[in-house]
Design a protein around this motif. Structure first.
Motif, PDB file in Angstrom:
ATOM      1  N   ASP A  15      42.744 -35.197  25.982  1.00 15.16           N
ATOM      2  CA  ASP A  15      43.768 -34.651  26.863  1.00 15.16           C
ATOM      3  C   ASP A  15      43.102 -33.509  27.619  1.00 15.16           C
ATOM      4  O   ASP A  15      42.925 -32.418  27.092  1.00 15.16           O
ATOM      5  N   TYR A  16      42.689 -33.782  28.867  1.00 16.17           N
ATOM      6  CA  TYR A  16      41.946 -32.807  29.654  1.00 16.17           C
ATOM      7  C   TYR A  16      42.925 -31.987  30.486  1.00 16.17           C
ATOM      8  O   TYR A  16      43.276 -32.356  31.599  1.00 16.17           O
ATOM      9  N   GLN A  17      43.426 -30.901  29.887  1.00  9.58           N
ATOM     10  CA  GLN A  17      44.359 -30.005  30.568  1.00  9.58           C
ATOM     11  C   GLN A  17      45.545 -30.761  31.135  1.00  9.58           C
ATOM     12  O   GLN A  17      45.983 -30.540  32.268  1.00  9.58           O
ATOM     13  N   GLY A  18      46.074 -31.694  30.331  1.00  6.30           N
ATOM     14  CA  GLY A  18      47.243 -32.467  30.734  1.00  6.30           C
ATOM     15  C   GLY A  18      46.942 -33.817  31.331  1.00  6.30           C
ATOM     16  O   GLY A  18      47.850 -34.619  31.556  1.00  6.30           O
ATOM     17  N   ALA A  19      45.674 -34.111  31.597  1.00  3.90           N
ATOM     18  CA  ALA A  19      45.265 -35.401  32.154  1.00  3.90           C
ATOM     19  C   ALA A  19      44.574 -36.221  31.071  1.00  3.90           C
ATOM     20  O   ALA A  19      43.589 -35.780  30.475  1.00  3.90           O
ATOM     21  N   GLY A  20      45.077 -37.414  30.826  1.00  3.83           N
ATOM     22  CA  GLY A  20      44.483 -38.264  29.809  1.00  3.83           C
ATOM     23  C   GLY A  20      43.223 -38.934  30.315  1.00  3.83           C
ATOM     24  O   GLY A  20      43.208 -39.532  31.394  1.00  3.83           O
ATOM     25  N   VAL A  21      42.135 -38.816  29.546  1.00  6.05           N
ATOM     26  CA  VAL A  21      40.850 -39.428  29.899  1.00  6.05           C
ATOM     27  C   VAL A  21      40.558 -40.538  28.899  1.00  6.05           C
ATOM     28  O   VAL A  21      40.515 -40.301  27.691  1.00  6.05           O
ATOM     29  N   LEU A  22      40.376 -41.751  29.415  1.00  2.04           N
ATOM     30  CA  LEU A  22      40.107 -42.923  28.585  1.00  2.04           C
ATOM     31  C   LEU A  22      38.646 -43.324  28.755  1.00  2.04           C
ATOM     32  O   LEU A  22      38.183 -43.581  29.869  1.00  2.04           O
ATOM     33  N   LEU A  23      37.906 -43.371  27.633  1.00  2.00           N
ATOM     34  CA  LEU A  23      36.477 -43.679  27.667  1.00  2.00           C
ATOM     35  C   LEU A  23      36.173 -44.863  26.748  1.00  2.00           C
ATOM     36  O   LEU A  23      35.609 -44.705  25.659  1.00  2.00           O
ATOM     37  N   PRO A  24      36.529 -46.075  27.155  1.00  2.00           N
ATOM     38  CA  PRO A  24      36.179 -47.245  26.345  1.00  2.00           C
ATOM     39  C   PRO A  24      34.672 -47.437  26.359  1.00  2.00           C
ATOM     40  O   PRO A  24      34.008 -47.142  27.363  1.00  2.00           O
ATOM     41  N   ALA A  25      34.125 -47.924  25.258  1.00  2.00           N
ATOM     42  CA  ALA A  25      32.661 -48.039  25.173  1.00  2.00           C
ATOM     43  C   ALA A  25      32.261 -48.871  23.974  1.00  2.00           C
ATOM     44  O   ALA A  25      33.033 -49.061  23.034  1.00  2.00           O
ATOM     45  N   TRP A  26      31.035 -49.350  24.004  1.00  2.00           N
ATOM     46  CA  TRP A  26      30.468 -50.031  22.856  1.00  2.00           C
ATOM     47  C   TRP A  26      30.085 -48.990  21.801  1.00  2.00           C
ATOM     48  O   TRP A  26      29.875 -47.822  22.121  1.00  2.00           O
ATOM     49  N   GLY A  27      29.982 -49.422  20.558  1.00  2.00           N
ATOM     50  CA  GLY A  27      29.580 -48.522  19.493  1.00  2.00           C
ATOM     51  C   GLY A  27      28.183 -47.985  19.727  1.00  2.00           C
ATOM     52  O   GLY A  27      27.300 -48.715  20.169  1.00  2.00           O
ATOM     53  N   GLY A  28      27.984 -46.707  19.456  1.00  2.00           N
ATOM     54  CA  GLY A  28      26.666 -46.108  19.585  1.00  2.00           C
ATOM     55  C   GLY A  28      26.332 -45.568  20.956  1.00  2.00           C
ATOM     56  O   GLY A  28      25.234 -45.059  21.175  1.00  2.00           O
ATOM     57  N   VAL A  29      27.273 -45.634  21.888  1.00  2.00           N
ATOM     58  CA  VAL A  29      27.014 -45.134  23.247  1.00  2.00           C
ATOM     59  C   VAL A  29      27.016 -43.611  23.286  1.00  2.00           C
ATOM     60  O   VAL A  29      26.307 -42.994  24.064  1.00  2.00           O
ATOM     61  N   GLY A  30      27.838 -42.984  22.429  1.00  2.00           N
ATOM     62  CA  GLY A  30      27.909 -41.522  22.400  1.00  2.00           C
ATOM     63  C   GLY A  30      29.319 -40.986  22.527  1.00  2.00           C
ATOM     64  O   GLY A  30      29.523 -39.868  23.006  1.00  2.00           O
ATOM     65  N   LYS A  31      30.312 -41.755  22.085  1.00  2.00           N
ATOM     66  CA  LYS A  31      31.709 -41.337  22.223  1.00  2.00           C
ATOM     67  C   LYS A  31      32.006 -40.067  21.434  1.00  2.00           C
ATOM     68  O   LYS A  31      32.625 -39.131  21.949  1.00  2.00           O
ATOM     69  N   THR A  32      31.572 -40.027  20.169  1.00  2.00           N
ATOM     70  CA  THR A  32      31.870 -38.870  19.315  1.00  2.00           C
ATOM     71  C   THR A  32      31.204 -37.608  19.863  1.00  2.00           C
ATOM     72  O   THR A  32      31.798 -36.524  19.858  1.00  2.00           O
ATOM     73  N   SER A  33      29.977 -37.739  20.349  1.00  2.00           N
ATOM     74  CA  SER A  33      29.281 -36.590  20.930  1.00  2.00           C
ATOM     75  C   SER A  33      29.978 -36.114  22.201  1.00  2.00           C
ATOM     76  O   SER A  33      30.099 -34.913  22.452  1.00  2.00           O
ATOM     77  N   THR A  34      30.438 -37.050  23.013  1.00  2.00           N
ATOM     78  CA  THR A  34      31.127 -36.695  24.255  1.00  2.00           C
ATOM     79  C   THR A  34      32.417 -35.943  23.972  1.00  2.00           C
ATOM     80  O   THR A  34      32.736 -34.949  24.636  1.00  2.00           O
ATOM     81  N   VAL A  35      33.168 -36.415  22.984  1.00  2.00           N
ATOM     82  CA  VAL A  35      34.415 -35.737  22.611  1.00  2.00           C
ATOM     83  C   VAL A  35      34.122 -34.301  22.194  1.00  2.00           C
ATOM     84  O   VAL A  35      34.838 -33.367  22.566  1.00  2.00           O
ATOM     85  N   ALA A  36      33.051 -34.097  21.424  1.00  2.00           N
ATOM     86  CA  ALA A  36      32.702 -32.744  20.976  1.00  2.00           C
ATOM     87  C   ALA A  36      32.403 -31.840  22.162  1.00  2.00           C
ATOM     88  O   ALA A  36      32.846 -30.686  22.202  1.00  2.00           O
ATOM     89  N   LYS A  37      31.661 -32.343  23.137  1.00  2.00           N
ATOM     90  CA  LYS A  37      31.326 -31.540  24.323  1.00  2.00           C
ATOM     91  C   LYS A  37      32.577 -31.199  25.127  1.00  2.00           C
ATOM     92  O   LYS A  37      32.731 -30.073  25.612  1.00  2.00           O
ATOM     93  N   LEU A  38      33.469 -32.168  25.284  1.00  2.00           N
ATOM     94  CA  LEU A  38      34.689 -31.924  26.062  1.00  2.00           C
ATOM     95  C   LEU A  38      35.625 -30.946  25.343  1.00  2.00           C
ATOM     96  O   LEU A  38      36.278 -30.118  25.975  1.00  2.00           O
ATOM     97  N   LEU A  39      35.666 -31.039  24.000  1.00  2.43           N
ATOM     98  CA  LEU A  39      36.533 -30.132  23.232  1.00  2.43           C
ATOM     99  C   LEU A  39      36.014 -28.703  23.240  1.00  2.43           C
ATOM    100  O   LEU A  39      36.733 -27.775  22.857  1.00  2.43           O
ATOM    101  N   ALA A  40      34.780 -28.498  23.675  1.00  2.00           N
ATOM    102  CA  ALA A  40      34.238 -27.144  23.788  1.00  2.00           C
ATOM    103  C   ALA A  40      34.793 -26.442  25.026  1.00  2.00           C
ATOM    104  O   ALA A  40      34.641 -25.227  25.170  1.00  2.00           O
ATOM    105  N   LEU A  41      35.468 -27.198  25.906  1.00  2.00           N
ATOM    106  CA  LEU A  41      36.041 -26.641  27.128  1.00  2.00           C
ATOM    107  C   LEU A  41      37.471 -26.170  26.869  1.00  2.00           C
ATOM    108  O   LEU A  41      38.182 -26.757  26.039  1.00  2.00           O
ATOM    109  N   PRO A  42      37.923 -25.134  27.545  1.00  2.00           N
ATOM    110  CA  PRO A  42      39.291 -24.649  27.340  1.00  2.00           C
ATOM    111  C   PRO A  42      40.333 -25.655  27.825  1.00  2.00           C
ATOM    112  O   PRO A  42      40.130 -26.341  28.834  1.00  2.00           O
TER     113      PRO A  42
END
Length: 241
Positions: A8-35
């Motif tokens: 939930d990017y400041q009220g906007a839903g971001v959908l990131l479908p992907a194959w396993g191992g692409v980097g979804k969990t890492s991406t979520v961590a980086k985005l959650l570091a933002l206010p």
């Protein structure tokens, strides 16, 4: 249900479908570091026909290569994890024995919890309960995949293309026993395959009618850390306009 990371990017839903191992969990961590960004899913989530993303805050599977992104989760007394170079071998072994283990629920639960391949942590423990978002209107969809090139490629896609990839990706990422059950029901006519896939495709296609859809190809040579940085850059540049 879709196989994707969601925030939930400041009220906007971001959908990131992907194959396993692409980097979804890492991406979520980086985005959650933002206010103002809330966690919704790092692997599986839900998409309603009205375009609403709904969270599925299941336990996260933290692996050795996540150490730099989630350093606090590797502090103190923890379940030992195998070195990163052994992860592919352990993953292949887990895949091979999975059809047998799932026949015994207690054994399956034990192996998931104590596997040296990963550590299971609930999102609330990682980000805090105040950073968990239950729902958000979809405003951006980016299908992530790896390829053999040397540079990242971002290109717009149609709703039809995105729908096809999301439905196919969901089926492909299901456990083998689940895929075989679906195929058996289709082969016997109990649940015809065109009906099974058609109903899901109809929901996804309707949900994405007004959502910008993109395809992002990331070099297979990039680490999860490097790939997630690039994905975050794309999300921010798109939604912060």
């Amino acid at each position: 249900m879709v196989h994707a990371a969601m925030v939930d990017y400041q009220g906007a839903g971001v959908l990131l479908p992907a194959w396993g191992g692409v980097g979804k969990t890492s991406t979520v961590a980086k985005l959650l570091a933002l206010p103002g960004v809330g966690f919704m899913a790092d692997d599986w989530g839900f998409l309603g026909s009205d375009g609403t993303l709904r969270s599925y805050a299941k336990p996260m599977f933290i692996k050795p290569h996540h150490r730099a992104i989630y350093p606090d989760l590797f502090q103190g007394t923890r379940k030992p994890l195998a070195p990163g170079w052994m992860t592919p071998t352990i993953s292949r072994l887990a895949t091979a024995v999975h059809p047998v283990i799932v026949r015994y629920p207690r054994t399956a639960s034990f192996t998931r919890r104590w596997s040296p391949e990963h550590r299971m942590v609930h999102p609330e423990e990682v980000f805090g309960p105040e950073r968990i978002s239950s729902a958000a209107p979809a405003r951006l969809a980016i299908f992530l995949e790896r390829y053999d090139g040397s540079d990242a490629q971002l290109e717009p896609s149609s709703v039809e293309w995105m729908t096809s990839r999301i439905v196919g990706n969901f089926h492909s990422e299901l456990p083998m026993v689940s895929r075989r059950l679906i195929e058996a029901m289709g082969a016997t006519g109990l649940v015809p395959l065109q009906e099974h896939f058609g109903e899901k495709a109809a929901v996804v296609e309707q949900a994405l009618q007004k959502v910008p859809c993109w395809r992002l190809r990331l070099p297979v040579s990039w680490s999860a850390d490097q790939a997630s940085d690039f994905v975050c850059q794309i999300v921010r540049s798109t939604l912060d306009r």
